[in-house]
Enzyme design. Structure first.
Site, PDB file in Angstrom:
ATOM      1  N   CYS A  77      10.111 -11.664   7.243  1.00  0.00           N
ATOM      2  CA  CYS A  77       9.269 -10.474   7.389  1.00  0.00           C
ATOM      3  C   CYS A  77       8.251 -10.676   8.512  1.00  0.00           C
ATOM      4  N   HIS A  78       7.651  -9.589   8.960  1.00  0.00           N
ATOM      5  CA  HIS A  78       6.699  -9.640  10.078  1.00  0.00           C
ATOM      6  C   HIS A  78       5.510 -10.553   9.839  1.00  0.00           C
ATOM      7  N   THR A  79       5.071 -10.624   8.592  1.00  0.00           N
ATOM      8  CA  THR A  79       3.893 -11.435   8.322  1.00  0.00           C
ATOM      9  C   THR A  79       4.190 -12.921   8.508  1.00  0.00           C
ATOM     10  N   HIS A 116       7.883 -15.201   2.109  1.00  0.00           N
ATOM     11  CA  HIS A 116       7.285 -14.557   0.921  1.00  0.00           C
ATOM     12  C   HIS A 116       8.195 -13.479   0.346  1.00  0.00           C
ATOM     13  N   GLU A 117       9.478 -13.461   0.775  1.00  0.00           N
ATOM     14  CA  GLU A 117      10.378 -12.381   0.347  1.00  0.00           C
ATOM     15  C   GLU A 117      11.640 -13.007  -0.256  1.00  0.00           C
ATOM     16  N   CYS A 126      -1.780 -10.707 -13.303  1.00  0.00           N
ATOM     17  CA  CYS A 126      -2.167 -11.550 -14.447  1.00  0.00           C
ATOM     18  C   CYS A 126      -2.373 -10.720 -15.705  1.00  0.00           C
ATOM     19  N   CYS A 163      -7.401  -9.975 -15.372  1.00  0.00           N
ATOM     20  CA  CYS A 163      -8.599  -9.992 -14.507  1.00  0.00           C
ATOM     21  C   CYS A 163      -9.177  -8.571 -14.440  1.00  0.00           C
ATOM     22  N   CYS A 222      -6.788  -6.141 -12.598  1.00  0.00           N
ATOM     23  CA  CYS A 222      -5.612  -5.748 -13.383  1.00  0.00           C
ATOM     24  C   CYS A 222      -6.009  -4.799 -14.514  1.00  0.00           C
ATOM     25  N   CYS A 246      -4.573  -8.043  -7.936  1.00  0.00           N
ATOM     26  CA  CYS A 246      -5.008  -9.039  -8.922  1.00  0.00           C
ATOM     27  C   CYS A 246      -5.876 -10.089  -8.236  1.00  0.00           C
ATOM     28  N   ARG A 294      -6.583 -15.394  -6.272  1.00  0.00           N
ATOM     29  CA  ARG A 294      -6.732 -14.906  -4.909  1.00  0.00           C
ATOM     30  C   ARG A 294      -7.276 -15.963  -3.939  1.00  0.00           C
ATOM     31  N   CYS A 305       9.307  -7.894  -0.822  1.00  0.00           N
ATOM     32  CA  CYS A 305       8.283  -7.326   0.082  1.00  0.00           C
ATOM     33  C   CYS A 305       8.677  -5.945   0.567  1.00  0.00           C
ATOM     34  N   ARG A 336      16.587  -6.176   8.693  1.00  0.00           N
ATOM     35  CA  ARG A 336      16.195  -7.366   7.947  1.00  0.00           C
ATOM     36  C   ARG A 336      17.215  -8.480   8.153  1.00  0.00           C
TER      37      ARG A 336
HETATM   38  P1  NAD Z   1       9.565  -3.173  12.444  1.00  0.00           P
HETATM   39  O1  NAD Z   1       9.202  -3.869  13.692  1.00  0.00           O
HETATM   40  O2  NAD Z   1      10.924  -3.395  11.859  1.00  0.00           O
HETATM   41  O3  NAD Z   1       9.385  -1.607  12.644  1.00  0.00           O
HETATM   42  C1  NAD Z   1       8.378  -1.028  13.408  1.00  0.00           C
HETATM   43  C2  NAD Z   1       8.957   0.248  14.057  1.00  0.00           C
HETATM   44  O4  NAD Z   1       7.887   0.951  14.697  1.00  0.00           O
HETATM   45  C3  NAD Z   1      10.016  -0.031  15.120  1.00  0.00           C
HETATM   46  O5  NAD Z   1      11.184   0.713  14.843  1.00  0.00           O
HETATM   47  C4  NAD Z   1       9.332   0.437  16.423  1.00  0.00           C
HETATM   48  O6  NAD Z   1      10.274   0.978  17.352  1.00  0.00           O
HETATM   49  C5  NAD Z   1       8.383   1.501  15.899  1.00  0.00           C
HETATM   50  N1  NAD Z   1       7.255   1.788  16.791  1.00  0.00           N
HETATM   51  C6  NAD Z   1       6.554   0.917  17.551  1.00  0.00           C
HETATM   52  N2  NAD Z   1       5.600   1.573  18.248  1.00  0.00           N
HETATM   53  C7  NAD Z   1       5.680   2.879  17.903  1.00  0.00           C
HETATM   54  C8  NAD Z   1       4.958   4.049  18.282  1.00  0.00           C
HETATM   55  N3  NAD Z   1       3.958   3.982  19.149  1.00  0.00           N
HETATM   56  N4  NAD Z   1       5.311   5.215  17.708  1.00  0.00           N
HETATM   57  C9  NAD Z   1       6.333   5.283  16.835  1.00  0.00           C
HETATM   58  N5  NAD Z   1       7.061   4.207  16.451  1.00  0.00           N
HETATM   59  C10 NAD Z   1       6.732   3.027  16.979  1.00  0.00           C
HETATM   60  O7  NAD Z   1       8.458  -3.560  11.347  1.00  0.00           O
HETATM   61  P2  NAD Z   1       8.525  -3.425   9.747  1.00  0.00           P
HETATM   62  O8  NAD Z   1       9.196  -4.612   9.164  1.00  0.00           O
HETATM   63  O9  NAD Z   1       9.051  -2.089   9.393  1.00  0.00           O
HETATM   64  O10 NAD Z   1       6.975  -3.537   9.400  1.00  0.00           O
HETATM   65  C11 NAD Z   1       6.089  -2.504   9.770  1.00  0.00           C
HETATM   66  C12 NAD Z   1       4.650  -2.897   9.471  1.00  0.00           C
HETATM   67  O11 NAD Z   1       4.426  -2.933   8.061  1.00  0.00           O
HETATM   68  C13 NAD Z   1       4.227  -4.272   9.993  1.00  0.00           C
HETATM   69  O12 NAD Z   1       2.942  -4.140  10.562  1.00  0.00           O
HETATM   70  C14 NAD Z   1       4.176  -5.113   8.733  1.00  0.00           C
HETATM   71  O13 NAD Z   1       3.314  -6.212   8.861  1.00  0.00           O
HETATM   72  C15 NAD Z   1       3.679  -4.090   7.750  1.00  0.00           C
HETATM   73  N6  NAD Z   1       3.830  -4.426   6.297  1.00  0.00           N
HETATM   74  C16 NAD Z   1       2.800  -4.101   5.465  1.00  0.00           C
HETATM   75  C17 NAD Z   1       2.874  -4.358   4.109  1.00  0.00           C
HETATM   76  C18 NAD Z   1       1.762  -3.952   3.180  1.00  0.00           C
HETATM   77  O14 NAD Z   1       1.787  -4.360   2.016  1.00  0.00           O
HETATM   78  N7  NAD Z   1       0.785  -3.160   3.616  1.00  0.00           N
HETATM   79  C19 NAD Z   1       4.019  -4.986   3.588  1.00  0.00           C
HETATM   80  C20 NAD Z   1       5.079  -5.278   4.449  1.00  0.00           C
HETATM   81  C21 NAD Z   1       4.971  -4.988   5.817  1.00  0.00           C
HETATM   82  C1  022 Z   2       3.548  -8.515   3.743  1.00  0.00           C
HETATM   83  N1  022 Z   2       2.440  -8.021   4.322  1.00  0.00           N
HETATM   84  C2  022 Z   2       2.768  -7.629   5.564  1.00  0.00           C
HETATM   85  C3  022 Z   2       4.082  -7.869   5.736  1.00  0.00           C
HETATM   86  N2  022 Z   2       4.544  -8.419   4.597  1.00  0.00           N
HETATM   87  C4  022 Z   2       1.194  -7.961   3.742  1.00  0.00           C
HETATM   88  C5  022 Z   2       0.140  -8.637   4.298  1.00  0.00           C
HETATM   89  C6  022 Z   2      -1.124  -8.540   3.729  1.00  0.00           C
HETATM   90  C7  022 Z   2      -1.322  -7.769   2.597  1.00  0.00           C
HETATM   91  C8  022 Z   2      -0.249  -7.121   2.014  1.00  0.00           C
HETATM   92  C9  022 Z   2       1.022  -7.213   2.595  1.00  0.00           C
HETATM   93  C10 022 Z   2      -2.617  -7.638   2.048  1.00  0.00           C
HETATM   94  C11 022 Z   2      -3.315  -6.455   1.915  1.00  0.00           C
HETATM   95  C12 022 Z   2      -4.537  -6.757   1.339  1.00  0.00           C
HETATM   96  C13 022 Z   2      -4.573  -8.095   1.126  1.00  0.00           C
HETATM   97  N3  022 Z   2      -3.412  -8.666   1.572  1.00  0.00           N
HETATM   98  C14 022 Z   2      -5.706  -8.823   0.492  1.00  0.00           C
HETATM   99  C15 022 Z   2      -5.453  -8.980  -0.951  1.00  0.00           C
HETATM  100  C16 022 Z   2      -6.693  -9.437  -1.700  1.00  0.00           C
HETATM  101  O1  022 Z   2      -7.646  -9.871  -1.050  1.00  0.00           O
HETATM  102  O2  022 Z   2      -6.691  -9.346  -2.917  1.00  0.00           O
HETATM  103  C17 022 Z   2      -3.092 -10.016   1.511  1.00  0.00           C
HETATM  104  C18 022 Z   2      -2.263 -10.510   0.502  1.00  0.00           C
HETATM  105  C19 022 Z   2      -1.948 -11.890   0.434  1.00  0.00           C
HETATM  106  C20 022 Z   2      -2.498 -12.761   1.376  1.00  0.00           C
HETATM  107  C21 022 Z   2      -3.330 -12.270   2.362  1.00  0.00           C
HETATM  108  C22 022 Z   2      -3.625 -10.912   2.426  1.00  0.00           C
HETATM  109  C23 022 Z   2      -2.199 -14.225   1.277  1.00  0.00           C
HETATM  110  O3  022 Z   2      -1.613 -14.688   0.333  1.00  0.00           O
HETATM  111  N4  022 Z   2      -2.567 -15.024   2.249  1.00  0.00           N
HETATM  112  C24 022 Z   2      -1.636  -9.607  -0.516  1.00  0.00           C
HETATM  113 ZN    ZN Z   3       6.451  -9.011   4.073  1.00  0.00          ZN
HETATM  114 ZN    ZN Z   4      -5.082  -9.917 -12.433  1.00  0.00          ZN
END
Ligand code: NAD
Ligand code: 022
Ligand code: ZN
Ligand code: ZN
Length: 375
Positions: free
Chosen positions: A40-42, A62-63, A92, A95, A98, A106, A110, A169, A370
């Site tokens: 994954c991207h992270t 993490h996936e 959990c 907490c 939760c 949770c 953390r 994820c 993926r």
């Molecule tokens: P990815 O790279 O597979 O997809 C990103 C897409 O965005 C690509 O298709 C790209 O062409 C497009 N893009 C880039 N610039 C653009 C623009 N200006 N306008 C429109 N489209 C554009 O990435 P992904 O695996 O789908 O992840 C996306 C994001 O989600 C990442 O930042 C990742 O870290 C995040 N993420 C967040 C969480 C969360 O819990 N919040 C969990 C997982 C992933």
């Molecule tokens: C997963 N992410 C992006 C791509 N794959 C992702 C990254 C960060 C978070 C969630 C998904 C995130 C959002 C908010 C937080 N995190 C903070 C959570 C908190 O403070 O309770 C986050 C998480 C884990 C970690 C860091 C940041 C870590 O384990 N290092 C859920």
């Molecule tokens: Zn992820």
């Molecule tokens: Zn909890």
């Protein structure tokens, strides 16, 4: 015991395959044999050195999905032989967070999770006597890992590891953002920015809940076919419309006697702060909600005019799709097994651990949705 792992020794360096030492589970912990893990991207954010909180050396990943092979003292919620998905957001159930029922974040473990260690403050992984950090409480880039009991979701035994690892994820984040965070209702008009491994799961979540209009926005024209495959009804390439994408989307979503446009829900799945602004401003006045899923670069900031919020648009963010892992992840696995959601076509590449760096290359090239490592 000796386990096989891809180790991130230093920021910016490729992962190195090594045999490392893993200590057994302590109280409240379980030893899991990881059978498959997504990339994954992270993981890349940390590997590359872009993550200011990244710790090295570490075992990333993490996936994952795997099988419990040993349990520590006091573990009651899972048993040896159970199939599980590790949770980077644990649950959990005791907490304040939760118990609040208002968040999935949770707080029980953390601080230690952020420090790359188990809840007792120590690491189970080492190499030649040198400590290796855990990562996001999971470290699935090893064929065995130790996890707190509260950070594993028990899943049905017939689910294939090489597919359901993605529920750890990407799938849960995208589908969960629709169901848990936005709570999208049938008939809604929605816009998804970024059709990668997250955006496509938002699209299939929107199809699942019966959204009417599912507009996908991506600068890569190859993503049109991908979006349509999972339920996208309209595609917009900002590079091809000759103007600002916001008025274009507002115009597309015009409805009702007053002919005011704007989406009921928008989702940022790019991590680009300019796109986040577009996603907010493409919302309908009075009620449109924009959900930030993408993780922006360290230190980045978002901006809009306060007028956008004063007139009723809502900015929200989501972590792990707002899912409570031990409760929600097994249900999503069931949905996959019942055919309610799809995973298989999104897993574009399957690799052995030895080729894990190729998985990162494919991500950079935009060639994969993926990549999954199978042990
Ligand atoms: P990815 O790279 O597979 O997809 C990103 C897409 O965005 C690509 O298709 C790209 O062409 C497009 N893009 C880039 N610039 C653009 C623009 N200006 N306008 C429109 N489209 C554009 O990435 P992904 O695996 O789908 O992840 C996306 C994001 O989600 C990442 O930042 C990742 O870290 C995040 N993420 C967040 C969480 C969360 O819990 N919040 C969990 C997982 C992933
Ligand atoms: C997963 N992410 C992006 C791509 N794959 C992702 C990254 C960060 C978070 C969630 C998904 C995130 C959002 C908010 C937080 N995190 C903070 C959570 C908190 O403070 O309770 C986050 C998480 C884990 C970690 C860091 C940041 C870590 O384990 N290092 C859920
Ligand atoms: Zn992820
Ligand atoms: Zn909890």
């Amino acid at each position: 015991m000796d386990v096989k792992a891809a180790v991130a020794f230093e920021a910016g360096k490729p992962l190195e395959i090594a045999t490392v030492k893993l200590d057994g589970p302590k109280a409240g912990e379980v030893l899991v044999e990881i059978k498959a893990t997504g990339i994954c991207h992270t993981d890349e954010f940390t590997r590359s050195g872009a993550d200011p909180e990244g710790l090295f050396p570490a075992i990333l990943g993490h996936e994952g999905a795997g099988v419990v092979v040993e349990i520590g003292p006091g573990v009651t919620s899972v048993a040896v032989g159970d199939n599980v998905i590790p949770l980077y957001t644990p649950e959990c159930r005791e907490c304040p967070s939760c118990l609040s029922r208002k968040t999935n974040l949770c707080t029980k473990i953390r601080s230690t999770q952020g420090q790359g260690v188990m809840p007792d403050g120590t690491s189970r992984f080492s190499l030649d006597g040198r400590k290796l950090h855990h990562y996001m409480g999971c470290s699935t880039f090893a064929n065995f890992t130790v996890l707190p009991e509260i950070a594993v979701a028990k899943i049905r035994p017939d689910a294939p590891f090489d597919k359901v690892c993605y529920i750890g994820c990407g799938v849960t984040t995208g589908v969960g953002a629709v169901i848990n965070t936005a709570k999208v209702e049938p008939g809604a008009k929605c816009v998804v920015f970024g059709l990668g491994g997250i955006g496509l799961n938002v699209i299939q979540g929107l199809r699942l809940v019966g959204a009417d209009m599912i507009i996908g926005v991506d600068t890569n024209p190859a993503k049109k076919a991908w979006g349509e495959r999972f339920g996208m009804t309209h595609f917009v390439n900002p590079k091809e419309i000759g103007g600002d994408v916001v008025p274009y989307l507002v115009n597309m979503t015009k409805h009702g006697a007053d002919q005011i446009g704007g989406a009921d829900y928008t989702f940022d799945c790019t991590g680009n702060v300019n796109v986040m602004r577009q996603a907010l401003e493409a919302c309908h006045r009075g009620w449109g909600q924009s959900i930030i899923i993408g993780v922006a670069a360290a230190g980045a900031e978002i901006a809009t005019r306060p007028f956008q919020l004063v007139t009723g648009r809502v900015w929200k963010g989501t972590a792990f799709g707002g899912a409570r892992g031990r409760t929600d992840v097994p249900r999503i696995v069931d949905w996959y097994m019942e055919g309610k959601i799809e995973i298989d076509p999104m897993i574009t590449h399957t690799l052995p651990l030895a080729d894990i760096n190729r998985g990162f290359d494919l991500m950079h090239a935009g060639e994969s949705i993926r990549s999954v490592v199978v042990y």
